[in-house]
Design a protein around this motif. Structure first.
Motif, PDB file in Angstrom:
ATOM      1  N   ASN A   2      24.841 -35.128  28.685  1.00 19.16           N
ATOM      2  CA  ASN A   2      25.457 -34.098  27.946  1.00 19.16           C
ATOM      3  C   ASN A   2      26.937 -34.193  28.370  1.00 19.16           C
ATOM      4  O   ASN A   2      27.430 -34.394  29.479  1.00 19.16           O
ATOM      5  CB  ASN A   2      24.814 -32.738  28.464  1.00 19.16           C
ATOM      6  CG  ASN A   2      25.410 -31.585  27.952  1.00 19.16           C
ATOM      7  OD1 ASN A   2      26.736 -31.424  28.219  1.00 19.16           O
ATOM      8  ND2 ASN A   2      24.840 -30.511  27.112  1.00 19.16           N
ATOM      9  N   SER A  82      29.309 -24.359  26.296  1.00 17.75           N
ATOM     10  CA  SER A  82      28.705 -24.471  27.851  1.00 17.75           C
ATOM     11  C   SER A  82      29.585 -23.766  28.703  1.00 17.75           C
ATOM     12  O   SER A  82      30.884 -23.942  28.782  1.00 17.75           O
ATOM     13  CB  SER A  82      28.455 -25.700  28.497  1.00 17.75           C
ATOM     14  OG  SER A  82      28.180 -25.720  29.681  1.00 17.75           O
ATOM     15  N   LYS A  83      29.218 -22.814  29.613  1.00 19.50           N
ATOM     16  CA  LYS A  83      29.795 -22.242  30.936  1.00 19.50           C
ATOM     17  C   LYS A  83      30.540 -23.284  31.804  1.00 19.50           C
ATOM     18  O   LYS A  83      31.511 -23.062  32.122  1.00 19.50           O
ATOM     19  CB  LYS A  83      28.821 -21.494  31.689  1.00 19.50           C
ATOM     20  CG  LYS A  83      28.463 -20.200  30.875  1.00 19.50           C
ATOM     21  CD  LYS A  83      27.880 -19.293  32.132  1.00 19.50           C
ATOM     22  CE  LYS A  83      27.490 -17.676  31.608  1.00 19.50           C
ATOM     23  NZ  LYS A  83      28.590 -17.162  30.778  1.00 19.50           N
TER      24      LYS A  83
END
Ligand code: FES
Ligand SMILES: [Fe+2]
Length: 287
Positions: A2, A82-83
Protein backbone atom coordinates in the motif's frame (compact mmCIF):
# COMPACT_ATOMS: atom_id res chain seq x y z
CA UNK A 1 2.63 -2.63 -0.69
CA UNK A 2 0.00 0.00 0.00
CA UNK A 3 1.40 3.41 -1.06
CA UNK A 4 0.36 5.13 2.19
CA UNK A 5 2.09 2.43 4.23
CA UNK A 6 5.23 2.65 2.09
CA UNK A 7 5.37 6.45 2.52
CA UNK A 8 4.86 6.05 6.26
CA UNK A 9 7.57 3.40 6.68
CA UNK A 10 10.09 5.39 4.65
CA UNK A 11 9.34 8.43 6.75
CA UNK A 12 9.74 6.46 10.01
CA UNK A 13 13.01 5.03 8.75
CA UNK A 14 14.22 8.51 7.90
CA UNK A 15 13.15 10.10 11.18
CA UNK A 16 14.14 7.46 13.69
CA UNK A 17 16.53 5.26 11.85
CA UNK A 18 19.64 5.21 9.93
CA UNK A 19 20.83 8.79 9.69
CA UNK A 20 22.62 10.48 12.51
CA UNK A 21 22.31 13.94 10.94
CA UNK A 22 19.59 16.41 11.87
CA UNK A 23 20.63 18.64 9.00
CA UNK A 24 18.31 19.22 6.08
CA UNK A 25 19.56 17.41 2.99
CA UNK A 26 18.96 18.91 -0.42
CA UNK A 27 17.25 16.05 -2.25
CA UNK A 28 16.68 17.41 -5.73
CA UNK A 29 15.56 20.42 -7.79
CA UNK A 30 12.58 20.50 -10.13
CA UNK A 31 12.51 23.27 -12.75
CA UNK A 32 9.92 24.15 -15.35
CA UNK A 33 9.00 27.07 -17.56
CA UNK A 34 5.31 27.88 -17.54
CA UNK A 35 3.34 30.07 -20.00
CA UNK A 36 1.60 31.90 -17.19
CA UNK A 37 1.90 35.18 -15.27
CA UNK A 38 3.48 35.54 -11.86
CA UNK A 39 0.11 36.74 -10.52
CA UNK A 40 -1.59 33.48 -11.51
CA UNK A 41 1.26 31.49 -9.96
CA UNK A 42 1.13 33.38 -6.65
CA UNK A 43 -2.65 33.04 -6.58
CA UNK A 44 -2.30 29.30 -7.09
CA UNK A 45 0.34 28.96 -4.35
CA UNK A 46 -1.79 30.63 -1.66
CA UNK A 47 -4.86 28.64 -2.68
CA UNK A 48 -4.47 25.55 -0.51
CA UNK A 49 -8.14 24.70 -0.88
CA UNK A 50 -7.71 23.22 -4.36
CA UNK A 51 -5.27 20.45 -3.37
CA UNK A 52 -7.65 17.50 -2.86
CA UNK A 53 -9.88 18.42 -5.84
CA UNK A 54 -7.58 19.54 -8.65
CA UNK A 55 -4.87 17.19 -7.35
CA UNK A 56 -7.18 14.39 -6.23
CA UNK A 57 -4.72 11.64 -7.19
CA UNK A 58 -2.08 13.16 -4.85
CA UNK A 59 -4.06 14.62 -1.90
CA UNK A 60 -7.07 13.10 -0.16
CA UNK A 61 -8.22 16.05 1.96
CA UNK A 62 -7.31 19.43 3.35
CA UNK A 63 -8.60 21.28 6.42
CA UNK A 64 -7.46 24.88 6.23
CA UNK A 65 -6.61 26.12 9.74
CA UNK A 66 -5.66 29.67 8.75
CA UNK A 67 -5.09 31.46 5.47
CA UNK A 68 -4.59 34.87 3.94
CA UNK A 69 -2.53 36.75 1.36
CA UNK A 70 0.53 35.50 3.28
CA UNK A 71 -0.26 31.80 2.60
CA UNK A 72 -1.94 29.07 4.60
CA UNK A 73 -1.59 26.43 7.31
CA UNK A 74 -3.58 23.23 7.06
CA UNK A 75 -4.00 19.61 8.00
CA UNK A 76 -3.82 17.42 4.91
CA UNK A 77 -3.30 13.85 3.78
CA UNK A 78 -2.02 12.05 0.74
CA UNK A 79 -4.17 9.93 -1.54
CA UNK A 80 -5.46 7.34 -0.76
CA UNK A 81 -6.70 8.62 2.59
CA UNK A 82 -4.98 7.03 5.54
CA UNK A 83 -4.06 8.26 9.01
CA UNK A 84 -0.51 7.23 8.16
CA UNK A 85 -0.15 10.14 5.73
CA UNK A 86 -1.74 12.86 7.87
CA UNK A 87 0.41 15.97 8.18
CA UNK A 88 0.26 19.65 9.04
CA UNK A 89 1.68 21.93 6.35
CA UNK A 90 2.37 25.65 6.28
CA UNK A 91 2.99 27.67 3.12
CA UNK A 92 4.38 31.21 3.40
CA UNK A 93 4.61 33.47 0.38
CA UNK A 94 7.41 36.01 0.10
CA UNK A 95 6.80 38.18 -2.97
CA UNK A 96 9.88 40.29 -2.23
CA UNK A 97 12.02 37.21 -2.78
CA UNK A 98 9.80 35.73 -5.55
CA UNK A 99 9.36 32.57 -3.52
CA UNK A 100 7.26 30.55 -1.14
CA UNK A 101 8.31 28.05 1.49
CA UNK A 102 6.23 25.00 2.29
CA UNK A 103 7.09 23.37 5.62
CA UNK A 104 5.72 20.15 7.05
CA UNK A 105 5.14 21.04 10.69
CA UNK A 106 4.05 17.61 11.91
CA UNK A 107 3.05 14.14 10.72
CA UNK A 108 4.36 12.47 7.58
CA UNK A 109 7.51 14.19 6.38
CA UNK A 110 7.87 16.38 9.52
CA UNK A 111 10.60 18.94 9.03
CA UNK A 112 10.58 18.80 5.22
CA UNK A 113 10.96 22.15 3.50
CA UNK A 114 10.07 22.82 -0.11
CA UNK A 115 11.29 26.13 -1.46
CA UNK A 116 9.78 27.37 -4.71
CA UNK A 117 11.15 30.34 -6.58
CA UNK A 118 9.15 31.79 -9.49
CA UNK A 119 11.24 33.88 -11.84
CA UNK A 120 9.35 36.14 -14.27
CA UNK A 121 10.69 35.67 -17.82
CA UNK A 122 8.07 37.81 -19.59
CA UNK A 123 4.53 39.07 -19.18
CA UNK A 124 3.08 35.58 -19.32
CA UNK A 125 6.10 33.39 -18.79
CA UNK A 126 7.79 32.27 -15.60
CA UNK A 127 10.30 29.69 -14.54
CA UNK A 128 9.68 27.77 -11.35
CA UNK A 129 12.60 26.29 -9.43
CA UNK A 130 11.58 23.94 -6.65
CA UNK A 131 14.14 22.72 -4.10
CA UNK A 132 13.32 19.87 -1.77
CA UNK A 133 14.99 19.60 1.64
CA UNK A 134 14.42 16.60 3.90
CA UNK A 135 15.82 16.24 7.45
CA UNK A 136 17.75 13.18 8.61
CA UNK A 137 17.83 11.65 5.16
CA UNK A 138 19.98 8.54 4.86
CA UNK A 139 21.96 8.48 1.59
CA UNK A 140 20.31 5.20 0.60
CA UNK A 141 16.89 6.92 0.39
CA UNK A 142 17.97 10.03 -1.49
CA UNK A 143 17.36 8.70 -5.02
CA UNK A 144 13.98 7.32 -4.04
CA UNK A 145 12.87 10.66 -2.57
CA UNK A 146 14.24 12.55 -5.59
CA UNK A 147 12.30 10.38 -8.05
CA UNK A 148 9.14 10.67 -5.97
CA UNK A 149 9.31 14.47 -5.76
CA UNK A 150 10.11 14.97 -9.46
CA UNK A 151 7.30 12.68 -10.63
CA UNK A 152 4.81 14.18 -8.16
CA UNK A 153 5.66 17.80 -9.00
CA UNK A 154 5.52 17.13 -12.74
CA UNK A 155 1.94 15.93 -12.28
CA UNK A 156 1.00 18.73 -9.85
CA UNK A 157 2.28 21.41 -12.23
CA UNK A 158 0.49 19.79 -15.22
CA UNK A 159 -2.74 20.12 -13.24
CA UNK A 160 -1.95 23.60 -11.91
CA UNK A 161 -1.05 24.84 -15.37
CA UNK A 162 -4.44 23.72 -16.69
CA UNK A 163 -6.20 25.58 -13.85
CA UNK A 164 -4.12 28.74 -14.14
CA UNK A 165 -4.51 28.85 -17.94
CA UNK A 166 -8.27 28.37 -17.78
CA UNK A 167 -8.55 31.06 -15.12
CA UNK A 168 -6.46 33.47 -17.20
CA UNK A 169 -8.69 32.78 -20.23
CA UNK A 170 -11.80 33.47 -18.15
CA UNK A 171 -10.33 36.74 -16.82
CA UNK A 172 -9.32 37.78 -20.36
CA UNK A 173 -12.80 36.97 -21.61
CA UNK A 174 -14.42 39.10 -18.92
CA UNK A 175 -12.08 42.00 -19.63
CA UNK A 176 -12.60 41.80 -23.40
CA UNK A 177 -16.38 41.62 -23.16
CA UNK A 178 -16.88 44.58 -20.79
CA UNK A 179 -17.71 47.05 -23.53
CA UNK A 180 -19.52 44.71 -25.89
CA UNK A 181 -23.06 45.57 -26.95
CA UNK A 182 -25.45 42.67 -26.56
CA UNK A 183 -29.00 42.14 -27.76
CA UNK A 184 -31.61 41.28 -25.14
CA UNK A 185 -32.49 38.02 -26.91
CA UNK A 186 -30.41 35.45 -28.72
CA UNK A 187 -31.58 32.65 -31.00
CA UNK A 188 -29.40 29.59 -30.53
CA UNK A 189 -30.82 27.18 -33.12
CA UNK A 190 -33.07 24.22 -33.41
CA UNK A 191 -33.77 22.19 -30.26
CA UNK A 192 -32.77 18.91 -31.90
CA UNK A 193 -29.42 20.36 -33.02
CA UNK A 194 -28.79 21.81 -29.58
CA UNK A 195 -29.60 18.52 -27.86
CA UNK A 196 -27.10 16.79 -30.16
CA UNK A 197 -24.36 19.24 -29.07
CA UNK A 198 -24.79 19.15 -25.30
CA UNK A 199 -23.21 20.64 -23.28
CA UNK A 200 -23.95 23.66 -25.51
CA UNK A 201 -22.09 26.81 -24.48
CA UNK A 202 -22.86 30.34 -25.59
CA UNK A 203 -21.98 33.92 -24.67
CA UNK A 204 -24.66 36.31 -23.55
CA UNK A 205 -24.36 39.71 -21.87
CA UNK A 206 -20.63 39.45 -21.14
CA UNK A 207 -20.91 35.99 -19.64
CA UNK A 208 -20.59 32.35 -20.71
CA UNK A 209 -23.54 30.07 -20.13
CA UNK A 210 -24.21 26.42 -20.89
CA UNK A 211 -27.28 24.46 -21.85
CA UNK A 212 -27.32 20.94 -20.47
CA UNK A 213 -29.86 18.24 -19.75
CA UNK A 214 -31.21 17.47 -16.30
CA UNK A 215 -33.70 14.63 -15.97
CA UNK A 216 -34.55 14.99 -19.69
CA UNK A 217 -35.17 18.73 -19.47
CA UNK A 218 -32.95 21.43 -20.98
CA UNK A 219 -31.48 23.73 -18.33
CA UNK A 220 -29.38 26.83 -18.79
CA UNK A 221 -26.85 28.00 -16.19
CA UNK A 222 -23.59 29.83 -15.80
CA UNK A 223 -20.58 28.09 -17.33
CA UNK A 224 -18.28 30.10 -15.04
CA UNK A 225 -17.95 29.30 -11.35
CA UNK A 226 -18.53 32.43 -9.25
CA UNK A 227 -15.62 31.55 -6.95
CA UNK A 228 -12.58 31.68 -9.28
CA UNK A 229 -14.18 31.28 -12.72
CA UNK A 230 -13.56 27.59 -13.29
CA UNK A 231 -15.34 26.24 -16.37
CA UNK A 232 -18.44 24.28 -15.34
CA UNK A 233 -19.80 23.17 -18.70
CA UNK A 234 -18.16 19.75 -18.76
CA UNK A 235 -19.09 18.76 -15.21
CA UNK A 236 -21.87 16.20 -14.96
CA UNK A 237 -25.12 17.20 -13.34
CA UNK A 238 -26.17 15.15 -10.35
CA UNK A 239 -29.88 15.72 -9.72
CA UNK A 240 -29.56 19.29 -10.95
CA UNK A 241 -26.40 19.99 -8.95
CA UNK A 242 -23.05 20.81 -10.53
CA UNK A 243 -19.76 20.44 -8.62
CA UNK A 244 -16.86 22.73 -9.48
CA UNK A 245 -13.68 20.77 -10.31
CA UNK A 246 -11.29 23.24 -8.62
CA UNK A 247 -12.60 23.54 -5.04
CA UNK A 248 -15.73 21.36 -5.10
CA UNK A 249 -18.27 24.12 -4.40
CA UNK A 250 -21.65 22.69 -5.43
CA UNK A 251 -24.47 24.64 -7.07
CA UNK A 252 -28.12 23.98 -7.79
CA UNK A 253 -28.22 24.96 -11.45
CA UNK A 254 -31.91 25.94 -11.39
CA UNK A 255 -31.73 28.31 -8.42
CA UNK A 256 -28.03 29.20 -8.61
CA UNK A 257 -27.74 28.54 -4.88
CA UNK A 258 -24.47 27.22 -3.50
CA UNK A 259 -25.61 24.03 -1.78
CA UNK A 260 -22.17 23.29 -0.27
CA UNK A 261 -22.53 26.33 1.99
CA UNK A 262 -20.13 28.94 0.60
CA UNK A 263 -21.37 32.49 0.24
CA UNK A 264 -21.57 32.75 -3.53
CA UNK A 265 -24.11 31.83 -6.17
CA UNK A 266 -24.23 31.17 -9.89
CA UNK A 267 -24.92 34.18 -12.06
CA UNK A 268 -28.57 34.35 -13.05
CA UNK A 269 -28.94 32.88 -16.55
CA UNK A 270 -31.22 34.24 -19.28
CA UNK A 271 -34.65 32.61 -19.66
CA UNK A 272 -34.72 29.76 -22.14
CA UNK A 273 -37.74 29.13 -24.35
CA UNK A 274 -38.51 26.79 -27.22
CA UNK A 275 -40.92 27.92 -29.92
CA UNK A 276 -43.61 25.20 -30.13
CA UNK A 277 -43.97 25.65 -33.91
CA UNK A 278 -40.39 26.07 -35.08
CA UNK A 279 -38.53 24.35 -32.17
CA UNK A 280 -36.14 27.30 -32.15
CA UNK A 281 -34.34 27.71 -28.85
CA UNK A 282 -34.15 31.32 -27.71
CA UNK A 283 -32.61 32.87 -24.62
CA UNK A 284 -33.88 36.16 -23.32
CA UNK A 285 -32.62 38.56 -20.69
CA UNK A 286 -34.74 38.43 -17.56
CA UNK A 287 -36.44 41.74 -16.97
S1 FES B 1 -13.47 28.02 -8.85
FE1 FES B 1 -13.40 27.50 -6.76
S2 FES B 1 -15.18 26.32 -6.44
FE2 FES B 1 -15.23 26.88 -8.50
FE1 LIG C 1 -1.83 23.14 -7.12
Amino acid sequence: MNEALLNYLLDKLRRFGVSSSNQLSHVTTYTRELPISLDRMYENAIDGEHLPYLHSSTFSYIDILESGPWGWRAKAGLHPRSKLTDMEIKLVLNKDEFCWKTTTLSGLGKGTEIWTHAIPLGENRIKVIVDFYVPKLPAILKDFYAEYYIATYEKLYDEDLMMMSQRQQALDFKKASTNKENAATLALGNEKEIRSQLPFTFEFKQHRFVINESNGELVVYSAMCPHMLSPLENETLDNGVVECPWHAYRFDVKTGECVSGQSCRLKTPPALSIDPDTQQVVVKELS
